[in-house]
Write a protein that holds these residues in place. Structure first.
Motif, PDB file in Angstrom:
ATOM      1  N   TYR A  48       0.833  -1.191   0.000  1.00  0.00           N
ATOM      2  CA  TYR A  48       0.000   0.000   0.000  1.00  0.00           C
ATOM      3  C   TYR A  48       0.878   1.255   0.000  1.00  0.00           C
ATOM      4  O   TYR A  48       1.831   1.368   0.768  1.00  0.00           O
ATOM      5  N   ASP A  53      -2.415   5.330  -4.786  1.00  0.00           N
ATOM      6  CA  ASP A  53      -3.848   5.237  -4.539  1.00  0.00           C
ATOM      7  C   ASP A  53      -4.562   6.534  -4.878  1.00  0.00           C
ATOM      8  O   ASP A  53      -5.215   7.160  -4.044  1.00  0.00           O
ATOM      9  N   VAL A  58      -4.115   3.869  -9.696  1.00  0.00           N
ATOM     10  CA  VAL A  58      -4.288   2.642  -8.914  1.00  0.00           C
ATOM     11  C   VAL A  58      -3.910   1.444  -9.787  1.00  0.00           C
ATOM     12  O   VAL A  58      -4.440   1.282 -10.895  1.00  0.00           O
ATOM     13  N   TRP A  96      -5.402  -2.231   1.263  1.00  0.00           N
ATOM     14  CA  TRP A  96      -5.928  -1.780  -0.028  1.00  0.00           C
ATOM     15  C   TRP A  96      -7.454  -1.847  -0.063  1.00  0.00           C
ATOM     16  O   TRP A  96      -8.114  -0.955  -0.600  1.00  0.00           O
ATOM     17  N   ARG A  99      -9.474   1.187   1.460  1.00  0.00           N
ATOM     18  CA  ARG A  99      -9.396   2.507   0.849  1.00  0.00           C
ATOM     19  C   ARG A  99     -10.329   2.613  -0.335  1.00  0.00           C
ATOM     20  O   ARG A  99     -10.566   1.616  -1.013  1.00  0.00           O
TER      21      ARG A  99
END
Length: 188
Positions: A48, A53, A58, A96, A99
C-alpha cells in the motif's frame, strides 16, 4: 433467495500451504446457494502506497482485489502466524481493501477469520491482529465465525484438511455463521 458469495483471502503464498488447504476445505463445506471462491493474485499486489492510490494511478491488481471484495457478500480470511503476527501479504490486502478511507470495499462487509499455525498457540496472535486490522479497516468481524488450528504440521502433514472430519465441521460452522451474518445484513 439469491446466492451468497464469499471471497477467501489466504495469507500464505506457499504452494503447499496448509492455510491454502484449509481454504480449499472451506470451499467444500459451502451449502447449496453459497459460492466460496479463493482469491488468486495477492502476491502481485504492491504494498500500500498513497502515491499509487489516486484516480488514474491505482494498479490493476489493486482494482481487481477491490472489485472482488466489493462484489461479494462476505469475506473469509485465513492467516498463518509469521513472527507473532499476520503475514504482510494479508495485511496489505486489508489495507488496499479499506481505501478510500470510509468507503473501501471491505467497509461494512461481514468477515470471518481462521488461523492456523505449526505452533500449539494456533496462530492466536495473528488471529487477534487480523481481527483488529479488519475492524479498523471497517469490516464487520463475525466473532462467532472463527476457527483456530494448532500444530498443523503434525495434524495435516500427511492428510489434506478436507479429509479431516473435525476440520470440516469447524470450517463448516465458520461458513454457516458467515452466511448467517451476510444474510442478516442483506435483509436488514
Amino acid at each position: 433467495m439469491s446466492e451468497t458469495r464469499i471471497l477467501t483471502l489466504v495469507g500464505s503464498l506457499r504452494a503447499g500451504s496448509i492455510n491454502r488447504q484449509l481454504a480449499e476445505a472451506a470451499v467444500q463445506t459451502a451449502p447449496e446457494g453459497v459460492d466460496i471462491s479463493i482469491y488468486e493474485g495477492l502476491a502481485e499486489i504492491p504494498f500500500y502506497n498513497e502515491d499509487l492510490d489516486v484516480p488514474g494511478s491505482v494498479p490493476a491488481q489493486v482494482e481487481a482485489l477491490r472489485t472482488a471484495v466489493d462484489g461479494v457478500d462476505a469475506v473469509l480470511l485465513l492467516t498463518p502466524e509469521y513472527n507473532g503476527t499476520l503475514p504482510a501479504v494479508l495485511k496489505n490486502a486489508i489495507d488496499w481493501a479499506s481505501r478510500p478511507y470510509g468507503a473501501g470495499a471491505i467497509k461494512g462487509k461481514p468477515v470471518a477469520v481462521v488461523s492456523a499455525s505449526i505452533s500449539p498457540n494456533a496462530a492466536a496472535w495473528a488471529h487477534g491482529d487480523t481481527v483488529k486490522a479488519v475492524g479498523v479497516a471497517g469490516g464487520v468481524v463475525v466473532e462467532s465465525a472463527t476457527a483456530q488450528f494448532a500444530t498443523i504440521g503434525e495434524r495435516f502433514g500427511q492428510t489434506h484438511p478436507s479429509q479431516d472430519a473435525e476440520a470440516l465441521t469447524q470450517l463448516g460452522a465458520v461458513v454457516h455463521q458467515l452466511v448467517t451474518a451476510a444474510t442478516a445484513q442483506v435483509n436488514a
